[in-house]
Each structure stands twice: as structure tokens, then as C-alpha cells.
Design a protein around this motif. Structure first.
Motif, mmCIF file in Angstrom:
data_model
loop_
_atom_site.group_PDB
_atom_site.id
_atom_site.type_symbol
_atom_site.label_atom_id
_atom_site.label_comp_id
_atom_site.label_asym_id
_atom_site.label_seq_id
_atom_site.Cartn_x
_atom_site.Cartn_y
_atom_site.Cartn_z
ATOM 1 N N UNK A 81 0.841 -1.192 0.000
ATOM 2 C CA UNK A 81 0.000 0.000 0.000
ATOM 3 C C UNK A 81 0.883 1.251 0.000
ATOM 4 N N UNK A 82 0.564 2.162 -0.904
ATOM 5 C CA UNK A 82 1.354 3.374 -1.048
ATOM 6 C C UNK A 82 1.148 4.300 0.149
ATOM 7 N N UNK A 83 2.154 5.098 0.499
ATOM 8 C CA UNK A 83 1.948 6.101 1.555
ATOM 9 C C UNK A 83 0.933 7.162 1.162
ATOM 10 N N UNK A 84 0.607 7.253 -0.132
ATOM 11 C CA UNK A 84 -0.401 8.205 -0.597
ATOM 12 C C UNK A 84 -1.113 7.608 -1.803
ATOM 13 N N UNK A 85 -2.417 7.807 -1.864
ATOM 14 C CA UNK A 85 -3.167 7.472 -3.074
ATOM 15 C C UNK A 85 -3.070 8.666 -4.011
ATOM 16 N N UNK A 86 -2.480 8.461 -5.165
ATOM 17 C CA UNK A 86 -2.267 9.535 -6.131
ATOM 18 C C UNK A 86 -3.122 9.276 -7.361
ATOM 19 N N UNK A 87 -4.085 10.152 -7.586
ATOM 20 C CA UNK A 87 -4.933 10.067 -8.777
ATOM 21 C C UNK A 87 -5.023 11.478 -9.357
ATOM 22 N N UNK A 88 -4.373 11.672 -10.500
ATOM 23 C CA UNK A 88 -4.366 12.986 -11.118
ATOM 24 C C UNK A 88 -2.967 13.378 -11.565
ATOM 25 N N UNK A 89 -2.784 14.668 -11.759
ATOM 26 C CA UNK A 89 -1.536 15.204 -12.296
ATOM 27 C C UNK A 89 -0.654 15.702 -11.159
ATOM 28 N N UNK A 90 0.616 15.265 -11.174
ATOM 29 C CA UNK A 90 1.556 15.716 -10.152
ATOM 30 C C UNK A 90 2.980 15.574 -10.683
ATOM 31 N N UNK A 91 3.854 16.365 -10.119
ATOM 32 C CA UNK A 91 5.247 16.380 -10.562
ATOM 33 C C UNK A 91 5.981 15.117 -10.142
ATOM 34 N N UNK A 92 6.873 14.670 -11.023
ATOM 35 C CA UNK A 92 7.872 13.665 -10.675
ATOM 36 C C UNK A 92 9.235 14.276 -10.980
ATOM 37 N N UNK A 151 -8.904 16.600 -13.625
ATOM 38 C CA UNK A 151 -7.940 15.706 -14.283
ATOM 39 C C UNK A 151 -8.175 15.700 -15.782
ATOM 40 N N UNK A 152 -9.436 15.617 -16.167
ATOM 41 C CA UNK A 152 -9.795 15.483 -17.586
ATOM 42 C C UNK A 152 -9.475 16.735 -18.380
ATOM 43 N N UNK A 153 -9.620 17.902 -17.767
ATOM 44 C CA UNK A 153 -9.437 19.160 -18.505
ATOM 45 C C UNK A 153 -8.007 19.692 -18.433
ATOM 46 N N UNK A 154 -7.136 19.000 -17.727
ATOM 47 C CA UNK A 154 -5.724 19.394 -17.712
ATOM 48 C C UNK A 154 -5.054 18.909 -18.991
ATOM 49 N N UNK A 155 -4.452 19.794 -19.766
ATOM 50 C CA UNK A 155 -3.791 19.345 -20.998
ATOM 51 C C UNK A 155 -2.615 18.422 -20.706
ATOM 52 N N UNK A 162 0.721 11.764 -15.140
ATOM 53 C CA UNK A 162 -0.575 11.273 -14.672
ATOM 54 C C UNK A 162 -0.350 10.106 -13.710
ATOM 55 N N UNK A 163 -0.967 10.216 -12.540
ATOM 56 C CA UNK A 163 -0.874 9.164 -11.517
ATOM 57 C C UNK A 163 -2.252 8.522 -11.352
ATOM 58 N N UNK A 164 -2.225 7.191 -11.106
ATOM 59 C CA UNK A 164 -3.501 6.473 -11.009
ATOM 60 C C UNK A 164 -3.294 5.220 -10.151
ATOM 61 N N UNK A 165 -2.902 5.429 -8.894
ATOM 62 C CA UNK A 165 -2.524 4.257 -8.087
ATOM 63 C C UNK A 165 -2.710 4.528 -6.602
#
Length: 222
Positions: free
Chosen positions: A101-112, A200-204, A129-132
Motif C-alpha cells: 500500500x502506497x503512503x499516498x493514493x495519487x490520482x491525477x496530475x503531479x510532478x515527478x 484531471x480530464x481538462x488538464x492538458x 498522470x498518476x492512477x494508483x
């Protein structure tokens, strides 16, 4: 070159990976083992791509275990392998580490943020895009490739032929639309990125994501 793609849900396809293959005139075949139970053989695979999906590698499902047997054979053959999300987790299991289990649920756009200089030309930061909600332990043989603000282990490199990413660089804008209309509700429950399906959907999709995806694939097949 024959590229065999393992797809694990209808709304997470190869995206720009197919465009990269077309640019090089490579053959690309997409398998759906979750539906048909079919996998390519190691002998007919020059490059294996393992995409994301809603299942866990910890589930004792026969096709999931058969996928890992294929990956293990390709590791022995020193063939290129790329895994995204579930795909990276499958690679991790092959190398004897756990998916937890991840320390955070990430769904959406974020920097790596890039953590290695082994692959020339990659930018130091990407908006992916994160989805996990699961993540991988770093295999002993691996070098950390990317981290995010919430999850340190976001990507790894093993040798010169295996890359696993916990996030997604491959989706096009149409792919993001498809993920949202089918599974957007996943963003609504305890999402640490606090982004709605509409946001999430409207972010280019950043144009540099395709460039970086192509750089990773070029590196694996140099």
C-alpha cells in the motif's frame, strides 16, 4: 522488431508508445490476458511493454503469475522491458520485492523528479498522470529513476534494458478522457492529490511527456 504489449483494462492502452513504434516501423501487438488469457511467448517477443490496470500483482490469478513467468524469461534473455504502474509492480515482484500500500493514493496530475543521470536528455521534472494506491519496493538491482512529493519510489532502471514507472507518461488526451469517463470515480475516494475527475480530464497532457516517453523507449532499444 516485434513489440508485445500487455494491456490489462480497456481504458489504459499503449497511447504514445504505439506512435513511437509506428515512427520506427516496428510491429506492435496488443494482448488482453485479463480477458482472453493469451500471452506471447518469449521467443516471439523482442520488446515487452506491460501496461497499468486495476488489479494487484498480489492477487493469485493464473494469468498474472504467467505474466511474471514471461517477464522472468525475458530478463534471462536480456530483452528490453517497460512497465507502467501495474507493469512496474509486476517487474518488482519478479525481482523478489513486494508491492505494498502506497503512503499516498495519487490520482491525477503531479510532478515527478528525476533521480538519476543514466538516461541522457530527460528533464529534471515532469508533470505526469498518476492512477494508483499501491507502490513498489525498489529492487536490489535497480537504480531509483523518479520520485514524487508524496511517494519516493516512482520509477526505476535495472541495467540498460528494464524500466518501471509507477506513473503514466504514455496517455494522450483522448486516453485521459477514456480513463475519466470509465473510471473517474476512482479519483473521488481518499485521493491525496485532491483533484476531481473534471480537473484531471481538462488538464492538458504536457507535450514533454511524449518526448520523455520516446526517450525512455529509445534508451531501452538502443
Amino acid at each position: 522488431m516485434r513489440i508485445n504489449v500487455l494491456q490489462h483494462t480497456p481504458d489504459e492502452g499503449p497511447g504514445t508508445i504505439k506512435e513511437w513504434a509506428d515512427n520506427h516501423d516496428y510491429e506492435l501487438y496488443v494482448y488482453h490476458p485479463y480477458m482472453f488469457g493469451m500471452l506471447p511467448t518469449a521467443a516471439e517477443t523482442d520488446f515487452l511493454v506491460i501496461l497499468g490496470g486495476p488489479m494487484s500483482p498480489n492477487n493469485g490469478i493464473p494469468w498474472i503469475e504467467q505474466e511474471r513467468e514471461l517477464i522472468q524469461q525475458l530478463v534471462k534473455d536480456h530483452k528490453p522491458i517497460f512497465g507502467a504502474c501495474f507493469g512496474a509492480q509486476q517487474i518488482t515482484k519478479v525481482f523478489g520485492k513486494q508491492v505494498v500500500k502506497s503512503p499516498a493514493k495519487e490520482v491525477g496530475w503531479a510532478s515527478v523528479y528525476l533521480q538519476s543521470d543514466q538516461i541522457p536528455g530527460l528533464p529534471h521534472q515532469l508533470t505526469a498522470l498518476h492512477w494508483h494506491e499501491d507502490c513498489c519496493e525498489l529492487p536490489d538491482q535497480a537504480e531509483l529513476l523518479f520520485s514524487s512529493d508524496l511517494v519516493q519510489q516512482q520509477g526505476f532502471l535495472i541495467g540498460d534494458n528494464i524500466i518501471g514507472l509507477q506513473f503514466h507518461l504514455e496517455p494522450t488526451q483522448d486516453n485521459v478522457h477514456e480513463m475519466i469517463v470509465n473510471d473517474g470515480r476512482y479519483a473521488l475516494d481518499h485521493n491525496d492529490l485532491q483533484q476531481t475527475p473534471t480537473e484531471i480530464d481538462t488538464t492538458p497532457v504536457p507535450s514533454e511527456n511524449k518526448t520523455a516517453m520516446f526517450q525512455l523507449l529509445d534508451f531501452l532499444t538502443h
